[in-house]
Design an enzyme around this catalytic site. Structure first.
Site, mmCIF file in Angstrom:
data_model
loop_
_atom_site.group_PDB
_atom_site.id
_atom_site.type_symbol
_atom_site.label_atom_id
_atom_site.label_comp_id
_atom_site.label_asym_id
_atom_site.label_seq_id
_atom_site.Cartn_x
_atom_site.Cartn_y
_atom_site.Cartn_z
ATOM 1 N N ARG A 1 -60.661 -14.207 36.079
ATOM 2 C CA ARG A 1 -60.174 -15.333 35.273
ATOM 3 C C ARG A 1 -59.740 -14.870 33.885
ATOM 4 O O ARG A 1 -60.010 -15.518 32.864
ATOM 5 C CB ARG A 1 -61.231 -16.436 35.123
ATOM 6 C CG ARG A 1 -61.705 -17.035 36.410
ATOM 7 C CD ARG A 1 -60.606 -17.777 37.176
ATOM 8 N NE ARG A 1 -61.162 -18.342 38.379
ATOM 9 C CZ ARG A 1 -61.253 -17.675 39.537
ATOM 10 N NH1 ARG A 1 -60.770 -16.452 39.640
ATOM 11 N NH2 ARG A 1 -61.765 -18.250 40.596
ATOM 12 N N SER B 1 -63.276 -25.841 37.428
ATOM 13 C CA SER B 1 -64.508 -25.184 36.954
ATOM 14 C C SER B 1 -64.468 -25.060 35.436
ATOM 15 O O SER B 1 -63.538 -24.481 34.882
ATOM 16 C CB SER B 1 -64.631 -23.782 37.542
ATOM 17 O OG SER B 1 -64.697 -23.874 38.932
ATOM 18 N N GLU C 1 -64.511 -21.379 31.068
ATOM 19 C CA GLU C 1 -63.252 -20.939 31.686
ATOM 20 C C GLU C 1 -62.082 -21.736 31.093
ATOM 21 O O GLU C 1 -60.979 -21.231 30.928
ATOM 22 C CB GLU C 1 -63.338 -21.180 33.207
ATOM 23 C CG GLU C 1 -62.104 -20.754 33.954
ATOM 24 C CD GLU C 1 -62.247 -20.931 35.478
ATOM 25 O OE1 GLU C 1 -63.307 -20.605 36.033
ATOM 26 O OE2 GLU C 1 -61.275 -21.410 36.077
HETATM 27 C C1 LIG Z 1 -59.140 -29.928 40.147
HETATM 28 C C2 LIG Z 1 -58.865 -28.553 39.578
HETATM 29 C C3 LIG Z 1 -59.115 -27.425 40.345
HETATM 30 C C4 LIG Z 1 -58.874 -26.148 39.844
HETATM 31 N N1 LIG Z 1 -59.126 -25.071 40.634
HETATM 32 C C5 LIG Z 1 -58.873 -23.823 40.188
HETATM 33 C C6 LIG Z 1 -59.119 -22.685 41.026
HETATM 34 O O1 LIG Z 1 -59.530 -22.808 42.176
HETATM 35 N N2 LIG Z 1 -58.878 -21.464 40.515
HETATM 36 C C7 LIG Z 1 -58.384 -21.275 39.251
HETATM 37 O O2 LIG Z 1 -58.172 -20.123 38.862
HETATM 38 N N3 LIG Z 1 -58.126 -22.344 38.440
HETATM 39 C C8 LIG Z 1 -58.362 -23.595 38.867
HETATM 40 N N4 LIG Z 1 -58.123 -24.682 38.058
HETATM 41 C C9 LIG Z 1 -57.654 -24.461 36.682
HETATM 42 C C10 LIG Z 1 -56.113 -24.567 36.507
HETATM 43 O O3 LIG Z 1 -55.535 -25.313 37.525
HETATM 44 C C11 LIG Z 1 -55.436 -23.200 36.468
HETATM 45 O O4 LIG Z 1 -56.000 -22.394 35.465
HETATM 46 C C12 LIG Z 1 -53.918 -23.312 36.213
HETATM 47 O O5 LIG Z 1 -53.321 -22.051 36.355
HETATM 48 C C13 LIG Z 1 -53.582 -23.886 34.849
HETATM 49 O O6 LIG Z 1 -52.201 -24.148 34.834
HETATM 50 P P1 LIG Z 1 -51.558 -25.174 33.820
HETATM 51 O O7 LIG Z 1 -50.076 -25.047 33.959
HETATM 52 O O8 LIG Z 1 -52.121 -26.521 34.012
HETATM 53 O O9 LIG Z 1 -52.028 -24.542 32.429
HETATM 54 P P2 LIG Z 1 -52.329 -25.310 31.068
HETATM 55 O O10 LIG Z 1 -53.644 -26.022 31.174
HETATM 56 O O11 LIG Z 1 -51.162 -26.101 30.634
HETATM 57 O O12 LIG Z 1 -52.513 -24.056 30.102
HETATM 58 C C14 LIG Z 1 -53.580 -23.159 30.252
HETATM 59 C C15 LIG Z 1 -53.461 -22.077 29.166
HETATM 60 O O13 LIG Z 1 -52.311 -21.293 29.392
HETATM 61 C C16 LIG Z 1 -51.388 -21.400 28.302
HETATM 62 N N5 LIG Z 1 -50.053 -21.464 28.919
HETATM 63 C C17 LIG Z 1 -49.643 -22.374 29.854
HETATM 64 N N6 LIG Z 1 -48.407 -22.064 30.256
HETATM 65 C C18 LIG Z 1 -48.034 -20.978 29.541
HETATM 66 C C19 LIG Z 1 -46.835 -20.182 29.502
HETATM 67 N N7 LIG Z 1 -45.779 -20.475 30.270
HETATM 68 N N8 LIG Z 1 -46.787 -19.135 28.635
HETATM 69 C C20 LIG Z 1 -47.842 -18.840 27.858
HETATM 70 N N9 LIG Z 1 -48.988 -19.541 27.851
HETATM 71 C C21 LIG Z 1 -49.066 -20.584 28.687
HETATM 72 C C22 LIG Z 1 -51.788 -22.644 27.541
HETATM 73 O O14 LIG Z 1 -51.442 -22.547 26.173
HETATM 74 C C23 LIG Z 1 -53.292 -22.644 27.756
HETATM 75 O O15 LIG Z 1 -53.916 -21.764 26.855
HETATM 76 C C24 LIG Z 1 -58.346 -25.984 38.531
HETATM 77 C C25 LIG Z 1 -58.081 -27.124 37.756
HETATM 78 C C26 LIG Z 1 -58.329 -28.395 38.274
HETATM 79 C C27 LIG Z 1 -58.009 -29.593 37.440
#
Ligand SMILES: Cc1cc2nc3c(=O)[nH]c(=O)nc-3n(C[C@H](O)[C@H](O)[C@H](O)COP(=O)(O)OP(=O)(O)OC[C@H]3O[C@@H](n4cnc5c(N)ncnc54)[C@H](O)[C@@H]3O)c2cc1C
Length: 346
Positions: A166, A240, A342
């Site tokens: 992670r 998580s 996380e």
């Molecule tokens: C129900 C649920 C289940 C989940 N299960 C998992 C799982 O099984 N495994 C797992 O690893 N994660 C899981 N996650 C966490 C999450 O889905 C992942 O970490 C996902 O990759 C986040 O993507 P996002 O676009 O929503 O990021 P955001 O929440 O929008 O951003 C996350 C971080 O990345 C940065 N960021 C976003 N996009 C960019 C970009 N293009 N360039 C630079 N920085 C950027 C943001 O500034 C922030 O710091 C889960 C979340 C939920 C709600």
């Protein structure tokens, strides 16, 4: 592509926290991103800036006194292929699960175990997303990112990204310095199945799958996830909230003597990864023996998965953060282990 003022971020984060962005804008290509950064400087947009994907790994604990830039770069391109692999490039703003489905449709293997993870492609390398025995780094080939400081594009190989559990260089040394604009994956044309982790095999059996396929694995993962993780559309959450901590084998053996039920998995480097959910279940606030299923106001710890903190409706970011602090303290008091969050705290 305008910079808007005082925008509620509630629709933009899966916790459903009603924080405000002082400034907010969306971009769909790097030219627009550059223009917005330029405009921001000219209009003296104060404070810092942050990139937002799907908002599924973020907790806003206060209003954001800066510029929130929502990444909307789309597009999926099959770059080239060799005998074994196909190289596919996806825009950072593509929805992750839709991209996984696209790969399944084309019979490209490698991402099926990562089905139904919320968020966008661009954020996936940020924390090297992982689930059911597979991590993004296994299929990752390269990414392109725009440097906010140098205002130009850079390319990062898998080694450059320094992936870990992670984790990546973008959560560490290069935090807030790059905007990831696209990610290229190296996907197998002949599938390799990963079914040994967790309940995947059991679910495949329950589904009556006779012939294994990447589609069947994806469906099994979707079924398992849907049965135990709260859907953010119904209950706010970011998956998580804490990472599973790693400890030395000696520490693990000591803990095991004291807490025979403790759950640990072997890491390749000889250390042990502890199941944080189990530890959280063994602790609780004064009024309850366990955090699992605990609720105070609208902030809570999910009843089916103790690692997931939830916003039932109108919890503030501070409510959720405060709950996470209490959980950290009781786990530390009981096990002497400091859990790491996380979720990105803003
Ligand atoms: C129900 C649920 C289940 C989940 N299960 C998992 C799982 O099984 N495994 C797992 O690893 N994660 C899981 N996650 C966490 C999450 O889905 C992942 O970490 C996902 O990759 C986040 O993507 P996002 O676009 O929503 O990021 P955001 O929440 O929008 O951003 C996350 C971080 O990345 C940065 N960021 C976003 N996009 C960019 C970009 N293009 N360039 C630079 N920085 C950027 C943001 O500034 C922030 O710091 C889960 C979340 C939920 C709600």
């Amino acid at each position: 592509m305008q910079i808007q003022e005082n925008i509620s971020l509630r629709p933009y984060n899966t916790f459903g926290i009603d924080a405000k962005a002082r400034w907010f804008a969306a971009f769909t290509n790097t030219d627009e991103l550059e223009q917005l950064l330029e405009q921001g400087t000219r209009h003296k947009v104060q404070g810092t800036r942050m990139i937002l994907g799907g908002g599924s790994n973020i907790l806003f604990t206060k209003d954001y006194d800066g510029l929130v830039l929502k990444n909307g770069i789309t597009g999926i391109d099959e770059l080239h292929e060799d005998n074994e692999y196909v190289y596919v490039k996806a825009g950072a703003g593509e929805n992750w699960h839709q991209f996984v489905l696209y790969c399944l449709d084309h019979n490209w293997s490698g991402l099926e175990n990562l089905s139904l993870i919320p968020g966008n492609v661009g954020a996936a390398p940020m924390q090297n997303i992982g689930a059911y025995g597979v991590e993004l780094q296994e299929t990752f080939y390269s990414l392109e990112a725009f440097s906010l400081q140098e205002r130009k594009m850079f390319s990062f190989s898998r080694n450059d990204c320094e992936f870990g559990y992670r984790n990546s260089i973008f959560k560490g040394r290069y935090k807030d310095q790059f905007v990831i604009t696209s990610v290229t994956f190296r996907l197998k044309k002949t599938p390799v199945f990963h079914t040994s982790y967790g309940a995947v095999n059991e679910e495949l059996e329950r589904m009556g799958v006779k012939e294994l396929s990447i589609r069947a694995i994806s469906k099994a993962v979707i079924n398992i996830r849907s049965s135990k993780l709260p859907d953010p559309k119904e209950i706010g959450n970011a998956g998580s909230f804490f990472k599973n901590p790693s400890v030395s084998k000696e520490t693990y053996d000591e803990l095991k003597k004291q807490f025979p039920g403790i759950i640990g998995y072997n890491n390749p480097d000889g250390t042990m990864k502890l199941a944080a959910a189990w530890m959280i279940e063994q602790c609780g606030p004064q009024e309850s023996v366990t955090w699992k299923g605990y609720r105070k106001g609208d902030a809570g710890c999910h009843a089916k998965q103790a690692l997931v903190l939830v916003n039932y409706s109108n919890a503030s970011g501070q409510d959720i953060y405060g709950l996470s602090e209490q959980i950290l303290k009781t786990v530390s008091d009981t096990f002497g282990i400091i859990l790491e969050r996380e979720v990105n705290i803003i």
